[in-house]
Design a protein around this motif. Sequence first.
Motif, PDB file in Angstrom:
ATOM      1  N   ALA A 443       0.819  -1.210   0.000  1.00 11.15           N
ATOM      2  CA  ALA A 443       0.000   0.000   0.000  1.00 11.15           C
ATOM      3  C   ALA A 443       0.853   1.260   0.000  1.00 11.15           C
ATOM      4  CB  ALA A 443      -0.938  -0.010   1.205  1.00 11.15           C
ATOM      5  N   LEU A 444       1.918   1.261   0.793  1.00 13.67           N
ATOM      6  CA  LEU A 444       2.751   2.461   0.857  1.00 13.67           C
ATOM      7  C   LEU A 444       3.539   2.665  -0.433  1.00 13.67           C
ATOM      8  CD1 LEU A 444       3.992   2.406   4.568  1.00 13.67           C
ATOM      9  CD2 LEU A 444       2.164   3.770   3.541  1.00 13.67           C
ATOM     10  N   ALA A 445       3.900   1.568  -1.091  1.00 13.50           N
ATOM     11  CA  ALA A 445       4.549   1.707  -2.402  1.00 13.50           C
ATOM     12  C   ALA A 445       3.585   2.319  -3.413  1.00 13.50           C
ATOM     13  CB  ALA A 445       5.055   0.346  -2.884  1.00 13.50           C
ATOM     14  N   LEU A 446       2.342   1.846  -3.409  1.00 14.13           N
ATOM     15  CA  LEU A 446       1.338   2.403  -4.311  1.00 14.13           C
ATOM     16  C   LEU A 446       1.064   3.866  -3.981  1.00 14.13           C
ATOM     17  CD1 LEU A 446      -1.159  -0.581  -4.488  1.00 14.13           C
ATOM     18  CD2 LEU A 446      -0.092   0.519  -6.467  1.00 14.13           C
ATOM     19  N   ARG A 447       1.013   4.166  -2.693  1.00 10.37           N
ATOM     20  CA  ARG A 447       0.745   5.544  -2.280  1.00 10.37           C
ATOM     21  C   ARG A 447       1.811   6.497  -2.811  1.00 10.37           C
ATOM     22  NH1 ARG A 447       1.311   9.506   1.703  1.00 10.37           N
ATOM     23  NH2 ARG A 447      -0.655  10.272   2.576  1.00 10.37           N
ATOM     24  N   VAL A 491     -18.921  -0.522  -8.531  1.00  6.85           N
ATOM     25  CA  VAL A 491     -17.698   0.241  -8.811  1.00  6.85           C
ATOM     26  C   VAL A 491     -16.789  -0.645  -9.656  1.00  6.85           C
ATOM     27  CG1 VAL A 491     -15.759   1.527  -7.871  1.00  6.85           C
ATOM     28  CG2 VAL A 491     -17.914   1.439  -6.608  1.00  6.85           C
ATOM     29  N   PRO A 492     -16.883  -0.546 -10.965  1.00  6.49           N
ATOM     30  CA  PRO A 492     -16.007  -1.361 -11.811  1.00  6.49           C
ATOM     31  C   PRO A 492     -14.586  -0.838 -11.776  1.00  6.49           C
ATOM     32  CG  PRO A 492     -17.285   0.141 -13.152  1.00  6.49           C
ATOM     33  CD  PRO A 492     -17.778   0.311 -11.749  1.00  6.49           C
ATOM     34  N   GLY A 493     -13.670  -1.704 -11.894  1.00  7.95           N
ATOM     35  CA  GLY A 493     -12.280  -1.272 -11.912  1.00  7.95           C
ATOM     36  C   GLY A 493     -11.335  -2.425 -11.658  1.00  7.95           C
ATOM     37  N   GLN A 494     -10.067  -2.121 -11.671  1.00  9.81           N
ATOM     38  CA  GLN A 494      -9.040  -3.128 -11.422  1.00  9.81           C
ATOM     39  C   GLN A 494      -8.487  -2.948 -10.020  1.00  9.81           C
ATOM     40  OE1 GLN A 494      -6.286  -2.430 -14.687  1.00  9.81           O
ATOM     41  NE2 GLN A 494      -7.143  -4.186 -15.795  1.00  9.81           N
ATOM     42  N   LEU A 495      -8.292  -4.084  -9.336  1.00 10.89           N
ATOM     43  CA  LEU A 495      -7.806  -4.035  -7.963  1.00 10.89           C
ATOM     44  C   LEU A 495      -6.351  -3.586  -7.914  1.00 10.89           C
ATOM     45  CD1 LEU A 495      -8.491  -4.763  -4.959  1.00 10.89           C
ATOM     46  CD2 LEU A 495      -7.343  -6.943  -5.406  1.00 10.89           C
ATOM     47  N   LEU A 496      -6.088  -2.583  -7.068  1.00  6.40           N
ATOM     48  CA  LEU A 496      -4.713  -2.163  -6.787  1.00  6.40           C
ATOM     49  C   LEU A 496      -4.197  -2.793  -5.503  1.00  6.40           C
ATOM     50  CD1 LEU A 496      -5.008   1.654  -7.592  1.00  6.40           C
ATOM     51  CD2 LEU A 496      -3.861  -0.083  -8.975  1.00  6.40           C
ATOM     52  N   CYS A 497      -5.068  -2.823  -4.485  1.00  5.59           N
ATOM     53  CA  CYS A 497      -4.651  -3.312  -3.175  1.00  5.59           C
ATOM     54  C   CYS A 497      -5.907  -3.564  -2.354  1.00  5.59           C
ATOM     55  CB  CYS A 497      -3.759  -2.268  -2.494  1.00  5.59           C
ATOM     56  SG  CYS A 497      -3.003  -2.777  -0.949  1.00  5.59           S
ATOM     57  N   ARG A 498      -5.835  -4.524  -1.445  1.00  2.00           N
ATOM     58  CA  ARG A 498      -6.951  -4.724  -0.524  1.00  2.00           C
ATOM     59  C   ARG A 498      -6.425  -5.126   0.840  1.00  2.00           C
ATOM     60  NH1 ARG A 498     -11.037  -8.826  -3.059  1.00  2.00           N
ATOM     61  NH2 ARG A 498     -11.802  -9.021  -0.907  1.00  2.00           N
ATOM     62  N   SER A 499      -7.149  -4.711   1.875  1.00  2.00           N
ATOM     63  CA  SER A 499      -6.644  -4.895   3.237  1.00  2.00           C
ATOM     64  C   SER A 499      -6.687  -6.336   3.693  1.00  2.00           C
ATOM     65  CB  SER A 499      -7.440  -4.015   4.212  1.00  2.00           C
ATOM     66  OG  SER A 499      -8.813  -4.378   4.234  1.00  2.00           O
ATOM     67  N   ASP A 500      -7.576  -7.146   3.109  1.00  2.00           N
ATOM     68  CA  ASP A 500      -7.664  -8.543   3.535  1.00  2.00           C
ATOM     69  C   ASP A 500      -6.808  -9.460   2.673  1.00  2.00           C
ATOM     70  OD1 ASP A 500      -9.046  -8.538   1.161  1.00  2.00           O
ATOM     71  OD2 ASP A 500     -10.850  -9.507   1.951  1.00  2.00           O
ATOM     72  N   GLY A 504      -8.104 -10.200  -6.585  1.00  2.85           N
ATOM     73  CA  GLY A 504      -9.044  -9.692  -7.583  1.00  2.85           C
ATOM     74  C   GLY A 504     -10.163  -8.850  -7.010  1.00  2.85           C
ATOM     75  N   TRP A 505     -11.010  -8.369  -7.913  1.00  3.58           N
ATOM     76  CA  TRP A 505     -12.155  -7.541  -7.551  1.00  3.58           C
ATOM     77  C   TRP A 505     -13.345  -7.964  -8.379  1.00  3.58           C
ATOM     78  CZ3 TRP A 505     -14.587  -4.954  -4.137  1.00  3.58           C
ATOM     79  CH2 TRP A 505     -15.585  -4.033  -4.474  1.00  3.58           C
ATOM     80  N   ASP A 506     -14.392  -8.473  -7.687  1.00  2.00           N
ATOM     81  CA  ASP A 506     -15.601  -8.918  -8.370  1.00  2.00           C
ATOM     82  C   ASP A 506     -16.811  -8.099  -7.974  1.00  2.00           C
ATOM     83  OD1 ASP A 506     -15.996  -9.714  -5.792  1.00  2.00           O
ATOM     84  OD2 ASP A 506     -16.187 -11.864  -6.205  1.00  2.00           O
ATOM     85  N   GLY A 507     -16.576  -6.950  -7.334  1.00  2.85           N
ATOM     86  CA  GLY A 507     -17.676  -6.092  -6.930  1.00  2.85           C
ATOM     87  C   GLY A 507     -18.249  -6.404  -5.566  1.00  2.85           C
ATOM     88  N   VAL A 508     -17.739  -7.439  -4.903  1.00  2.00           N
ATOM     89  CA  VAL A 508     -18.215  -7.800  -3.567  1.00  2.00           C
ATOM     90  C   VAL A 508     -17.157  -7.400  -2.544  1.00  2.00           C
ATOM     91  CG1 VAL A 508     -18.921  -9.673  -2.042  1.00  2.00           C
ATOM     92  CG2 VAL A 508     -19.587  -9.707  -4.461  1.00  2.00           C
ATOM     93  N   GLY A 511     -16.941  -7.636   4.808  1.00  2.00           N
ATOM     94  CA  GLY A 511     -16.977  -6.796   5.992  1.00  2.00           C
ATOM     95  C   GLY A 511     -15.578  -6.463   6.480  1.00  2.00           C
ATOM     96  N   ALA A 512     -15.451  -5.299   7.096  1.00  2.00           N
ATOM     97  CA  ALA A 512     -14.173  -4.831   7.671  1.00  2.00           C
ATOM     98  C   ALA A 512     -13.039  -4.957   6.654  1.00  2.00           C
ATOM     99  CB  ALA A 512     -13.842  -5.603   8.940  1.00  2.00           C
ATOM    100  N   THR A 513     -13.265  -4.415   5.476  1.00  5.24           N
ATOM    101  CA  THR A 513     -12.270  -4.518   4.399  1.00  5.24           C
ATOM    102  C   THR A 513     -12.228  -3.213   3.611  1.00  5.24           C
ATOM    103  OG1 THR A 513     -12.650  -6.902   4.178  1.00  5.24           O
ATOM    104  CG2 THR A 513     -11.616  -5.802   2.314  1.00  5.24           C
ATOM    105  N   THR A 514     -11.030  -2.859   3.174  1.00  8.94           N
ATOM    106  CA  THR A 514     -10.823  -1.716   2.282  1.00  8.94           C
ATOM    107  C   THR A 514     -10.203  -2.198   0.992  1.00  8.94           C
ATOM    108  OG1 THR A 514     -10.511  -0.119   4.085  1.00  8.94           O
ATOM    109  CG2 THR A 514      -9.538   0.451   1.964  1.00  8.94           C
ATOM    110  N   VAL A 515     -10.673  -1.669  -0.123  1.00  5.65           N
ATOM    111  CA  VAL A 515     -10.041  -1.952  -1.417  1.00  5.65           C
ATOM    112  C   VAL A 515      -9.664  -0.637  -2.083  1.00  5.65           C
ATOM    113  CG1 VAL A 515     -11.236  -4.157  -1.787  1.00  5.65           C
ATOM    114  CG2 VAL A 515     -12.263  -2.037  -2.651  1.00  5.65           C
ATOM    115  N   TRP A 516      -8.555  -0.677  -2.814  1.00  6.04           N
ATOM    116  CA  TRP A 516      -8.149   0.418  -3.691  1.00  6.04           C
ATOM    117  C   TRP A 516      -8.336  -0.067  -5.126  1.00  6.04           C
ATOM    118  CZ3 TRP A 516      -2.766   2.423  -1.596  1.00  6.04           C
ATOM    119  CH2 TRP A 516      -2.949   2.975  -0.323  1.00  6.04           C
TER     120      TRP A 516
END
Length: 523
Positions: A443-447, A491-500, A504-508, A511-516
Amino acid sequence: MSAWWRDAVVYQIYVRSFADSDGDGIGDLAGVRERLPHLQRLGVDALWLTPFYPSPMADGGYDVAEYCDVDPRFGTLADFDALLAEAHSRGLRVLVDLVPNHTSDQHAWFAEALAAAPGSAARDRYLFRDGRGAEGELPPNDWESVFGGPAWTRVPDGQWYLHLFAPQQPDLNWRNPQVRADFRKVLKFWLDRGVDGFRIDVAHGMIKHPELPDTGLDKQISLLGRGELPYFDQDEVHEIYRDWRELFDSYPGGRIGVAEAWASTSERLARYVRSDELHQAFNFAPLKARWSAAGFRAVVDDSLATTAQVGATTTWVLGNHDVQRPVTRYGGGELGLRRARAAALFSFALPGSVYVYQGEELGLPEVLDLPDGVRQDPIWERSGGTERGRDGCRVPLPWSGARPPFGFGPAGSWLPVPGEWARLTVSAQEADPGSVLSTYRDALALRRQHPALGDGGLEWLDAPEGVLVFRRGAGFVCATNFGDSAVELDVPGQLLCRSDAGAGWDGVLPGATTVWLSIDDKD
């Protein structure tokens, strides 16, 4: 001059608990230097060192006996210079902690004050007053110590001195010109050595109401950050910071001041970061926010609006050496860990600067079961053992190995490290792409790389109840689910990072999760 601080990621090092190089069980400056590669790989921009000055350690070094030296427990000035030089060679800036509200009672200034007569110039460095009552046997007013009990202690000649913290931490009189001149010399001493700035302890407390009036209140500390107190956030304190800002600006390279300040309103807090005062103030609102979309949204909106009024950026702080660690604060166990990871990615995506307290990148929980005999926080003693204090977030870091103290140093550690932390060591997490450490690094590299992140603004997007979604610049979206159940997001898009650390990203969004997400800017 680059305003590097506006979007910097600053890593707080509690020196006693970071890394021990010599086997005495206490972290030191040489240990910090040995572990700089960890901070470089983590992707932070700067490090902030808690006090390493000579001190009796009545309050973990925040009782300073000499401002221009290094306590032998932590090393020497040569060790500091070597650490600073290597940090700079690795592209890391260094902030040091300044403690101007009070000294140690072992400081030469206070020894001189005790030896001098009432009304003397030496006593005027501090806040000595005659007591009330027929024989002066009562404190001058009803002010309370932050650590519990009265804020006044009587000396043998009958006068009393003010200490808003422990009795071993007498408050300085910042209306005294000599105090101001001496601290300007302290600032120059460290600026001349090359430090990049200062974290200013109790920045809101240095000026007291001139009449020292009673508050008429019990448990006064409960008003910190919520109400007015005659010993905090007085208007005259800003004169000090305007003077310091001129000094900082006279040095090259963007030297900064960061206020640890509490104020009754966010508008008053923003005054500390006006263009001619300090560069940053810690934003403690996230520390108090309840775990909910509404709670975090309110904190973000209020923080951004108030700092924008003075042209400053906001800092985002989820933990430090004075508060319970986020994993425990957010519920503990796996739930608390999921929430802490989600909160970290949420804060990393916000406009402004981020502060990371050591161990957050490992998902460390608060240690709640420290034996009473090892506790050292003055809060524990001053409360008569009714409040645990802050030792639980100061337990030394686990670096490697299967047994405590897990590579913290060659021998033991000043506070015991839990055996179950074997799975949380840096070495154990480095090999796991789904670990907290790996998530932080990614995440910090992406930031750092993504043009939409760091300084700037944000736009909230429509989201289901319990979810916050915002856009940053062109093509970046952050979404956080504060609920316990998964939700579907359009929110369509490509996954950059996720907290869990899911794939991938399928639109779901669980709980208690963040996605970029990287999205088409036309969406």
